[in-house]
Scaffold this motif. Structure first.
Motif, mmCIF file in Angstrom:
data_model
loop_
_atom_site.group_PDB
_atom_site.id
_atom_site.type_symbol
_atom_site.label_atom_id
_atom_site.label_comp_id
_atom_site.label_asym_id
_atom_site.label_seq_id
_atom_site.Cartn_x
_atom_site.Cartn_y
_atom_site.Cartn_z
ATOM 1 N N ILE A 377 1.021 -1.673 -0.129
ATOM 2 C CA ILE A 377 -0.082 0.082 0.235
ATOM 3 C C ILE A 377 0.860 1.284 0.186
ATOM 4 C CG2 ILE A 377 -1.501 0.977 1.353
ATOM 5 C CD1 ILE A 377 -2.739 -1.003 2.591
ATOM 6 N N ASN A 378 1.468 1.296 1.238
ATOM 7 C CA ASN A 378 2.561 2.401 0.649
ATOM 8 C C ASN A 378 3.510 2.565 -0.637
ATOM 9 O OD1 ASN A 378 6.568 3.055 1.519
ATOM 10 N ND2 ASN A 378 4.556 4.554 2.762
ATOM 11 N N THR A 379 3.730 1.728 -1.016
ATOM 12 C CA THR A 379 4.391 1.483 -2.237
ATOM 13 C C THR A 379 3.599 2.306 -2.919
ATOM 14 O OG1 THR A 379 6.390 -0.487 -1.691
ATOM 15 C CG2 THR A 379 6.015 0.006 -4.008
ATOM 16 N N SER A 380 3.249 1.627 -3.719
ATOM 17 C CA SER A 380 1.547 2.366 -4.594
ATOM 18 C C SER A 380 1.309 3.757 -4.244
ATOM 19 C CB SER A 380 -0.005 1.690 -4.359
ATOM 20 O OG SER A 380 0.709 0.516 -4.572
ATOM 21 N N ASN A 398 7.992 9.328 5.387
ATOM 22 C CA ASN A 398 9.173 8.794 6.214
ATOM 23 C C ASN A 398 9.560 9.083 7.362
ATOM 24 O OD1 ASN A 398 9.608 6.330 4.871
ATOM 25 N ND2 ASN A 398 10.452 7.505 3.006
ATOM 26 N N ILE A 399 9.081 10.170 7.555
ATOM 27 C CA ILE A 399 9.736 11.049 9.253
ATOM 28 C C ILE A 399 9.089 10.013 10.136
ATOM 29 C CG2 ILE A 399 9.468 12.165 10.609
ATOM 30 C CD1 ILE A 399 10.044 14.375 8.509
ATOM 31 N N LEU A 400 7.846 10.356 9.916
ATOM 32 C CA LEU A 400 6.852 9.342 10.373
ATOM 33 C C LEU A 400 7.258 7.798 11.313
ATOM 34 C CD1 LEU A 400 3.096 10.039 9.676
ATOM 35 C CD2 LEU A 400 4.373 10.183 11.742
ATOM 36 N N ARG A 401 7.513 7.196 9.721
ATOM 37 C CA ARG A 401 8.194 5.464 9.505
ATOM 38 C C ARG A 401 9.222 5.788 10.552
ATOM 39 N NH1 ARG A 401 9.115 2.380 3.707
ATOM 40 N NH2 ARG A 401 9.241 0.562 4.842
ATOM 41 N N LEU A 402 10.520 6.057 10.444
ATOM 42 C CA LEU A 402 11.752 6.431 11.466
ATOM 43 C C LEU A 402 10.910 6.187 13.283
ATOM 44 C CD1 LEU A 402 14.402 6.773 8.131
ATOM 45 C CD2 LEU A 402 13.458 4.531 10.548
ATOM 46 N N PHE A 403 11.110 8.095 13.041
ATOM 47 C CA PHE A 403 11.245 8.590 14.419
ATOM 48 C C PHE A 403 9.470 8.367 14.768
ATOM 49 C CE2 PHE A 403 14.429 10.494 11.040
ATOM 50 C CZ PHE A 403 15.693 10.404 12.510
ATOM 51 N N VAL A 404 8.729 7.692 14.489
ATOM 52 C CA VAL A 404 7.635 7.711 15.467
ATOM 53 C C VAL A 404 7.694 6.097 15.261
ATOM 54 C CG1 VAL A 404 5.117 8.404 15.640
ATOM 55 C CG2 VAL A 404 6.530 10.006 14.914
ATOM 56 N N LEU A 437 -0.956 1.403 6.751
ATOM 57 C CA LEU A 437 -1.815 2.541 7.300
ATOM 58 C C LEU A 437 -1.632 3.708 6.961
ATOM 59 C CD1 LEU A 437 -2.368 0.029 10.057
ATOM 60 C CD2 LEU A 437 -3.887 -0.317 8.380
ATOM 61 N N THR A 438 -1.012 3.968 7.460
ATOM 62 C CA THR A 438 -0.916 6.135 7.027
ATOM 63 C C THR A 438 -1.053 5.941 5.988
ATOM 64 O OG1 THR A 438 0.092 5.598 9.408
ATOM 65 C CG2 THR A 438 0.483 8.018 7.751
ATOM 66 N N ALA A 443 -3.917 9.288 0.929
ATOM 67 C CA ALA A 443 -4.305 8.643 -0.562
ATOM 68 C C ALA A 443 -5.755 9.377 -0.456
ATOM 69 C CB ALA A 443 -4.108 7.442 -0.978
ATOM 70 N N ILE A 444 -6.561 9.296 0.899
ATOM 71 C CA ILE A 444 -7.875 9.168 0.005
ATOM 72 C C ILE A 444 -8.243 11.239 0.650
ATOM 73 C CG2 ILE A 444 -10.565 8.645 1.061
ATOM 74 C CD1 ILE A 444 -9.732 6.437 2.365
ATOM 75 N N PRO A 445 -8.193 11.300 1.441
ATOM 76 C CA PRO A 445 -7.926 12.857 1.485
ATOM 77 C C PRO A 445 -7.449 13.692 -0.446
ATOM 78 C CG PRO A 445 -7.433 12.871 2.988
ATOM 79 C CD PRO A 445 -7.045 11.503 2.403
#
Length: 464
Positions: A377-380, A398-404, A437-438, A443-445
């Motif tokens: 999902i993230n890749t798409s 990607n900031i969220l992915r690593l630092f959160v 998920l994020t 992507a929706i809005p």
């Protein structure tokens, strides 16, 4: 300027052909390369493992650092590729040639500057990044050879980006496959025939990069190439440089933060012993069997969306995203099943009879494998963001992915639980799963906003 009928036909096919056929025609060469590249990397990792477990740990640690440094070239390649693809889609071939020449010379200057900075300070740099003391002496020489190849690597990145931006993904595939074959062949010769040690591995990579750069320059300077390089076509006016920076800097920061985060994660993993760094690297290699091929569809998606936006066709650009999203989900599901079946044999291949190393790999990969579908999902969504030039949003993800989602959970698992090595795998699952998920939520809005903007422009009689 004179453009070959072949180039014009490819442009017509991309902008008007059956969407499914276009996606597979443009993306499959990249998918094939990504898959084959992962297999070649398997072989390279096996060669490293054949030398020693220590070598695997050094390669894994330095690879994360090298990837961090390469992100500047990646940012320029992605940003430049988006610009070239937009002009190609609009049919302005004169501007395509100007942008190609300008981007290549900017990249050449940047890569030379980086080499001059990092080579003299290799050892203090690795010490600063908390390279385990027992590894640092051997790792220093390895790192210097890696840095020496940055100029050639960056040239090749830009060449690949140019070919993809013009829809010529077959050239991208064949050059990359040739690089993988050369690199692995040189590894085998240097290690098994010439009995080379650790430095044989980066030496093989450097030699392969030099050969590919020779091919790239012969193509880029060829008189048969309508977009051939020329200093007189270089243009560094403020609007172009600003646009390149606005697209490239967020991509660079996104990739840099993610790559540097992996360096931090490797340093944290050393808490469990230096061999765990190698185990995480092997787990990532196995996981790449599921994540690298969808990355090929992401790259094709970015090119196709950019070209169709350049041609003013928003509806077709969005349809490309929806179809790639479906393809990646199906592919991820199939890979999830296959890697589950062959998980144990894959682990044992890399362990080379070391039961402790095999156990560490298995514990990490068990959890890493569970995020396969969410990563798709993230890749798409990343392909959608790059194609629409929303590179800043990709940076935030990607900031969220690593630092959160990754580093704080890993820190808590290490210091406040008794999970042991499994903490590394669970942290990977949490970060990759949550960013998937994020991305879906983001992507929706975004899609709704793009559609509203397009409807507003249409009512005013304009394009997108």
């Amino acid at each position: 300027m004179d453009v070959t009928e072949k180039e014009l036909e490819r442009r017509r096919f991309i902008l008007e052909g059956n969407e499914w056929k276009v996606i597979f025609a443009i993306s499959m060469p990249v998918v094939i390369y990504n898959t084959m590249s992962q297999l070649f990397q398997f072989v390279d990792t096996l060669i490293a493992a054949g030398i020693s477990t220590k070598v695997v740990s050094i390669v894994s640690f330095i690879s994360s650092i090298s990837w961090t440094m390469q992100t500047l070239g990646t940012g320029l390649a992605v940003g430049g590729g988006i610009i070239v693809a937009r002009h190609f889609g609009s049919g302005d071939m004169e501007m395509v040639r100007k942008r190609i020449s300008s981007i290549l010379f900017i990249t050449l200057f940047v890569s030379v500057a980086m080499t001059c900075i990092f080579v003299p300070f290799a050892k203090p740099f690795l010490t600063l990044l908390r390279m385990p003391p027992e590894l640092i002496e051997d790792a220093c020489t390895y790192f210097i050879i890696e840095v020496a190849g940055i100029v050639f690597l960056f040239i090749n990145m830009i060449y690949y980006s140019i070919e993809k931006a013009c829809g010529n993904t077959k050239a991208y595939m064949w050059c990359n496959l040739l690089f993988s074959v050369l690199k692995t062949s040189f590894n085998i010769i240097f290690v098994y025939v010439l009995n080379g040690g650790l430095t044989a591995l980066p030496g093989a990579t450097l030699l392969a990069q030099v050969i590919i750069s020779g091919i790239a320059f012969s193509r880029l300077f060829s008189r048969k190439n309508p977009f051939r390089l020329s200093l007189k076509y270089c243009s560094f006016e403020k609007p172009f440089v600003s646009k390149l920076a606005s697209l490239s800097v967020p991509v660079f920061m996104e990739k840099f933060i993610f790559a540097f985060g992996k360096v931090i994660v490797n340093s944290m993993c050393a808490f469990y012993g230096s061999s765990v760094i190698g185990a995480l690297g092997v787990s990532n290699r196995i996981g790449g069997l599921s994540t690298q091929p969808p990355g090929g569809f992401e790259e094709g998606e970015t090119t196709l969306i950019s070209q169709n936006l350049g041609n003013g066709n928003l509806k077709r650009a969005l349809n490309i995203f929806y179809k790639v999203f479906f393809i990646n989900l199906v592919f991820a599901l199939v890979c999830f099943i296959i890697t589950g079946i062959f998980q144990q044999p894959l682990v044992l291949i890399f362990a080379k009879g070391d039961s402790a190393f095999a156990e560490a790999i298995a514990k990490i990969y068990y959890y890493e494998r569970l995020d396969t579908i969410l990563i798709a999902i993230n890749t798409s969504v990343m392909g959608l963001l790059y194609g629409f030039g929303k590179t800043t949003i990709a940076l935030y993800l990607n900031i969220l992915r690593l630092f959160v989602y990754r580093i704080p959970p890993l820190f808590l698992f290490i210091h406040y639980t008794n999970l042991g090595i499994e903490a590394v795998g669970i942290a990977m699952l949490v970060s990759n799963g949550m960013v998937g998920l994020t991305s879906g939520v983001v992507a929706i809005p975004l899609l709704a906003k793009i559609k509203r903007q397009h409807e507003k422009y249409e009512k005013k009689g304009g394009g997108f």
